[in-house]
Design a protein around this motif. Structure first.
Motif, PDB file in Angstrom:
ATOM      1  N   LYS A   8       0.856  -1.185   0.000  1.00 57.14           N
ATOM      2  CA  LYS A   8       0.000   0.000   0.000  1.00 57.14           C
ATOM      3  C   LYS A   8       0.893   1.237   0.000  1.00 57.14           C
ATOM      4  O   LYS A   8       1.971   1.257   0.606  1.00 57.14           O
ATOM      5  CB  LYS A   8      -0.906   0.029   1.227  1.00 57.14           C
ATOM      6  N   THR A   9       0.442   2.286  -0.691  1.00 57.58           N
ATOM      7  CA  THR A   9       1.188   3.548  -0.740  1.00 57.58           C
ATOM      8  C   THR A   9       0.387   4.629  -0.037  1.00 57.58           C
ATOM      9  O   THR A   9      -0.819   4.774  -0.263  1.00 57.58           O
ATOM     10  CB  THR A   9       1.460   3.969  -2.194  1.00 57.58           C
ATOM     11  N   ALA A  10       1.063   5.384   0.829  1.00 60.79           N
ATOM     12  CA  ALA A  10       0.400   6.401   1.645  1.00 60.79           C
ATOM     13  C   ALA A  10       1.015   7.772   1.404  1.00 60.79           C
ATOM     14  O   ALA A  10       2.236   7.939   1.496  1.00 60.79           O
ATOM     15  CB  ALA A  10       0.505   6.040   3.122  1.00 60.79           C
ATOM     16  N   LEU A  11       0.176   8.751   1.114  1.00 59.04           N
ATOM     17  CA  LEU A  11       0.590  10.144   0.982  1.00 59.04           C
ATOM     18  C   LEU A  11       0.303  10.833   2.314  1.00 59.04           C
ATOM     19  O   LEU A  11      -0.851  10.902   2.745  1.00 59.04           O
ATOM     20  CB  LEU A  11      -0.202  10.812  -0.142  1.00 59.04           C
ATOM     21  N   VAL A  12       1.357  11.308   2.985  1.00 59.67           N
ATOM     22  CA  VAL A  12       1.205  11.885   4.324  1.00 59.67           C
ATOM     23  C   VAL A  12       1.605  13.354   4.302  1.00 59.67           C
ATOM     24  O   VAL A  12       2.774  13.693   4.074  1.00 59.67           O
ATOM     25  CB  VAL A  12       2.057  11.125   5.359  1.00 59.67           C
ATOM     26  N   CYS A  13       0.651  14.223   4.557  1.00 63.19           N
ATOM     27  CA  CYS A  13       0.906  15.671   4.520  1.00 63.19           C
ATOM     28  C   CYS A  13       1.439  16.162   5.867  1.00 63.19           C
ATOM     29  O   CYS A  13       1.149  15.595   6.911  1.00 63.19           O
ATOM     30  CB  CYS A  13      -0.377  16.411   4.174  1.00 63.19           C
ATOM     31  N   ALA A  64       5.990  20.732  -1.208  1.00 59.96           N
ATOM     32  CA  ALA A  64       4.785  21.521  -1.507  1.00 59.96           C
ATOM     33  C   ALA A  64       4.445  22.406  -0.322  1.00 59.96           C
ATOM     34  O   ALA A  64       4.568  21.987   0.834  1.00 59.96           O
ATOM     35  CB  ALA A  64       3.602  20.603  -1.828  1.00 59.96           C
ATOM     36  N   ASP A  65       4.013  23.618  -0.608  1.00 60.54           N
ATOM     37  CA  ASP A  65       3.634  24.596   0.409  1.00 60.54           C
ATOM     38  C   ASP A  65       2.117  24.693   0.437  1.00 60.54           C
ATOM     39  O   ASP A  65       1.490  25.130  -0.534  1.00 60.54           O
ATOM     40  CB  ASP A  65       4.254  25.956   0.080  1.00 60.54           C
ATOM     41  N   PHE A  66       1.508  24.311   1.552  1.00 57.53           N
ATOM     42  CA  PHE A  66       0.053  24.252   1.627  1.00 57.53           C
ATOM     43  C   PHE A  66      -0.615  25.615   1.698  1.00 57.53           C
ATOM     44  O   PHE A  66      -1.838  25.700   1.669  1.00 57.53           O
ATOM     45  CB  PHE A  66      -0.372  23.361   2.791  1.00 57.53           C
ATOM     46  N   SER A  67       0.149  26.667   1.779  1.00 53.36           N
ATOM     47  CA  SER A  67      -0.439  28.004   1.696  1.00 53.36           C
ATOM     48  C   SER A  67      -0.693  28.395   0.246  1.00 53.36           C
ATOM     49  O   SER A  67      -1.266  29.440  -0.033  1.00 53.36           O
ATOM     50  CB  SER A  67       0.481  29.039   2.358  1.00 53.36           C
ATOM     51  N   GLN A  68      -0.286  27.521  -0.682  1.00 51.23           N
ATOM     52  CA  GLN A  68      -0.474  27.773  -2.116  1.00 51.23           C
ATOM     53  C   GLN A  68      -1.150  26.558  -2.761  1.00 51.23           C
ATOM     54  O   GLN A  68      -0.477  25.680  -3.320  1.00 51.23           O
ATOM     55  CB  GLN A  68       0.871  28.035  -2.778  1.00 51.23           C
ATOM     56  N   PRO A  69      -2.489  26.466  -2.679  1.00 51.37           N
ATOM     57  CA  PRO A  69      -3.213  25.303  -3.191  1.00 51.37           C
ATOM     58  C   PRO A  69      -2.904  24.968  -4.649  1.00 51.37           C
ATOM     59  O   PRO A  69      -2.817  23.796  -5.016  1.00 51.37           O
ATOM     60  CB  PRO A  69      -4.682  25.698  -3.014  1.00 51.37           C
ATOM     61  N   GLY A  70      -2.705  25.991  -5.479  1.00 56.70           N
ATOM     62  CA  GLY A  70      -2.390  25.734  -6.887  1.00 56.70           C
ATOM     63  C   GLY A  70      -1.077  25.000  -7.043  1.00 56.70           C
ATOM     64  O   GLY A  70      -0.950  24.068  -7.862  1.00 56.70           O
ATOM     65  N   ALA A  71      -0.098  25.388  -6.250  1.00 55.41           N
ATOM     66  CA  ALA A  71       1.213  24.745  -6.301  1.00 55.41           C
ATOM     67  C   ALA A  71       1.140  23.313  -5.781  1.00 55.41           C
ATOM     68  O   ALA A  71       1.813  22.411  -6.295  1.00 55.41           O
ATOM     69  CB  ALA A  71       2.223  25.547  -5.481  1.00 55.41           C
ATOM     70  N   VAL A  72       0.304  23.095  -4.767  1.00 57.10           N
ATOM     71  CA  VAL A  72       0.110  21.741  -4.236  1.00 57.10           C
ATOM     72  C   VAL A  72      -0.480  20.840  -5.310  1.00 57.10           C
ATOM     73  O   VAL A  72      -0.009  19.722  -5.531  1.00 57.10           O
ATOM     74  CB  VAL A  72      -0.808  21.763  -2.991  1.00 57.10           C
ATOM     75  N   ALA A  73      -1.511  21.332  -5.984  1.00 54.88           N
ATOM     76  CA  ALA A  73      -2.158  20.549  -7.043  1.00 54.88           C
ATOM     77  C   ALA A  73      -1.164  20.178  -8.134  1.00 54.88           C
ATOM     78  O   ALA A  73      -1.144  19.036  -8.626  1.00 54.88           O
ATOM     79  CB  ALA A  73      -3.320  21.339  -7.631  1.00 54.88           C
ATOM     80  N   LYS A  74      -0.319  21.122  -8.508  1.00 58.58           N
ATOM     81  CA  LYS A  74       0.671  20.883  -9.565  1.00 58.58           C
ATOM     82  C   LYS A  74       1.691  19.837  -9.118  1.00 58.58           C
ATOM     83  O   LYS A  74       2.026  18.911  -9.872  1.00 58.58           O
ATOM     84  CB  LYS A  74       1.374  22.186  -9.914  1.00 58.58           C
ATOM     85  N   GLU A 108      -8.099  36.034   7.198  1.00 58.05           N
ATOM     86  CA  GLU A 108      -7.665  34.898   8.017  1.00 58.05           C
ATOM     87  C   GLU A 108      -8.544  33.682   7.754  1.00 58.05           C
ATOM     88  O   GLU A 108      -8.058  32.548   7.666  1.00 58.05           O
ATOM     89  CB  GLU A 108      -7.720  35.261   9.500  1.00 58.05           C
ATOM     90  N   PHE A 109      -9.841  33.912   7.629  1.00 57.42           N
ATOM     91  CA  PHE A 109     -10.762  32.821   7.304  1.00 57.42           C
ATOM     92  C   PHE A 109     -10.472  32.274   5.906  1.00 57.42           C
ATOM     93  O   PHE A 109     -10.447  31.058   5.691  1.00 57.42           O
ATOM     94  CB  PHE A 109     -12.212  33.306   7.368  1.00 57.42           C
ATOM     95  N   VAL A 110     -10.258  33.175   4.967  1.00 58.66           N
ATOM     96  CA  VAL A 110     -10.031  32.763   3.582  1.00 58.66           C
ATOM     97  C   VAL A 110      -8.763  31.923   3.468  1.00 58.66           C
ATOM     98  O   VAL A 110      -8.752  30.855   2.847  1.00 58.66           O
ATOM     99  CB  VAL A 110      -9.942  33.998   2.652  1.00 58.66           C
ATOM    100  N   GLN A 111      -7.664  32.394   4.092  1.00 57.28           N
ATOM    101  CA  GLN A 111      -6.405  31.663   4.009  1.00 57.28           C
ATOM    102  C   GLN A 111      -6.510  30.296   4.684  1.00 57.28           C
ATOM    103  O   GLN A 111      -6.015  29.289   4.168  1.00 57.28           O
ATOM    104  CB  GLN A 111      -5.279  32.472   4.650  1.00 57.28           C
ATOM    105  N   THR A 112      -7.160  30.252   5.840  1.00 58.95           N
ATOM    106  CA  THR A 112      -7.311  28.990   6.554  1.00 58.95           C
ATOM    107  C   THR A 112      -8.192  28.027   5.768  1.00 58.95           C
ATOM    108  O   THR A 112      -7.930  26.816   5.713  1.00 58.95           O
ATOM    109  CB  THR A 112      -7.905  29.225   7.958  1.00 58.95           C
ATOM    110  N   LEU A 117      -9.478  23.121   3.880  1.00 56.32           N
ATOM    111  CA  LEU A 117     -10.515  22.458   3.088  1.00 56.32           C
ATOM    112  C   LEU A 117     -10.171  22.371   1.608  1.00 56.32           C
ATOM    113  O   LEU A 117     -10.304  21.298   0.991  1.00 56.32           O
ATOM    114  CB  LEU A 117     -11.865  23.174   3.277  1.00 56.32           C
ATOM    115  N   LEU A 118      -9.714  23.452   1.010  1.00 55.61           N
ATOM    116  CA  LEU A 118      -9.439  23.408  -0.431  1.00 55.61           C
ATOM    117  C   LEU A 118      -8.260  22.508  -0.768  1.00 55.61           C
ATOM    118  O   LEU A 118      -8.278  21.788  -1.773  1.00 55.61           O
ATOM    119  CB  LEU A 118      -9.215  24.824  -0.971  1.00 55.61           C
ATOM    120  N   ASN A 119      -7.228  22.516   0.065  1.00 57.49           N
ATOM    121  CA  ASN A 119      -6.117  21.587  -0.170  1.00 57.49           C
ATOM    122  C   ASN A 119      -6.576  20.143  -0.021  1.00 57.49           C
ATOM    123  O   ASN A 119      -6.181  19.271  -0.803  1.00 57.49           O
ATOM    124  CB  ASN A 119      -4.962  21.868   0.800  1.00 57.49           C
ATOM    125  N   ASN A 120      -7.407  19.872   0.978  1.00 53.74           N
ATOM    126  CA  ASN A 120      -7.949  18.517   1.127  1.00 53.74           C
ATOM    127  C   ASN A 120      -8.716  18.083  -0.116  1.00 53.74           C
ATOM    128  O   ASN A 120      -8.567  16.959  -0.603  1.00 53.74           O
ATOM    129  CB  ASN A 120      -8.891  18.457   2.343  1.00 53.74           C
TER     130      ASN A 120
END
Length: 262
Positions: A8-13, A64-74, A108-112, A117-120
């Motif tokens: 099994k392969t696990a991706l751990v953030c 990957a930097d989770f403050s940048q969802p686009g970069a995470v997706a890439k 603060e709400f938007v960034q969090t 949620l959006l990264n998930n």
């Protein structure tokens, strides 16, 4: 009881410190191939050397930097294009700064919301096709006991983590028929950098020393002590195993019994 994660392969953030690191170590001990995700390449390389390879695993990492969802997706898309197999996803991201809800600014709400949620959502959309193909998937979100009982002084975190819990429950209803479960682990006061920040915040507002604040907080826990990252990791790892196949859509507090609700 089948706890074997061989093949099994696990991706751990957030896997270079605290609960994320402890989870990566535990999953590797159970036989999983682990893909670490964090923003610091040096700490990723160091953590990689701490993972068990007794089942012949070749562990990897993604920067990957989770403050940048686009970069995470890439970054995730590029990884999966080369290594498409994925069975386990551990969503784990550090919480926002504390403070009263009334003082929180809109950004603060938007960034969090983006960080959690959006990264998930981005990660789930990336890995679920592989899980469907394998007929096996485990998605575990490391959130907070604030899902059940809001924590004073963590207004923004309480709000967004509640949204993540609702997102996870909805997702669990949609994809369980493919052999994929979705669960949340809710750490209580755990010995991590986050706890140190909470101790410092409460020390500042109360005028007490950090040691005094720690003693007071531990007195509120039925077990009389803070939780260790390894104890949280054990709960996360179990939910990833074949033995947990029918555990789906739940919130599991790992808090020494502190949470007042059922």
């Amino acid at each position: 009881m089948n706890l074997d994660l061989t093949d099994k392969t696990a991706l751990v953030c957030g896997s270079t410190q605290g609960i994320g690191r402890a989870t990566a170590i535990e999953l590797a001990l159970l036989g999983a191939t682990v893909v670490l995700v964090a923003r610091n390449e040096e700490t990723l390389k160091k953590t990689l050397t701490e993972l068990n390879t007794g089942k012949g695993q070749v562990h990897r990492y993604i920067v990957a930097d989770f403050s940048q969802p686009g970069a995470v997706a890439k970054a995730i898309a590029e990884y999966l294009a080369v290594f498409p197999e994925m069975h386990i996803l551990i969503n784990n991201t550090g919480g926002p700064a504390g403070g009263p809800l009334i003082d929180a600014k809109a950004d603060e709400f938007v960034q969090t919301f983006h960080n959690h949620l959006l990264n998930n959502q981005t990660l789930v959309q990336a890995v679920v096709p592989a899980m469907k193909q394998a007929g096996y998937g485990r998605i575990v979100n490391i959130i907070s006991t604030s899902v059940k009982q809001p924590i004073v002084g963590l207004g923004v975190s309480n709000t967004i983590r509640g949204a993540v819990a609702q997102w996870a429950k909805t997702l669990s209803l949609e994809i369980a028929r493919f052999g994929i479960t979705v669960n949340n682990v809710l750490p209580g006061y755990t010995q991590t950098g986050r706890l140190e920040a909470v101790l410092a915040m409460r020390s500042k507002t109360s005028g007490k020393s950090k040691a005094e604040v720690a003693i007071q907080m531990e007195s509120e826990i039925p077990t009389g002590r803070f939780v260790t990252p390894e104890e949280v990791a054990a709960a996360v790892a179990f939910l990833c195993t074949p033995a947990a196949a029918s555990i789906n859509g739940i919130n599991v507090p790992v808090d020494g019994g502190k949470t007042g609700s059922l």
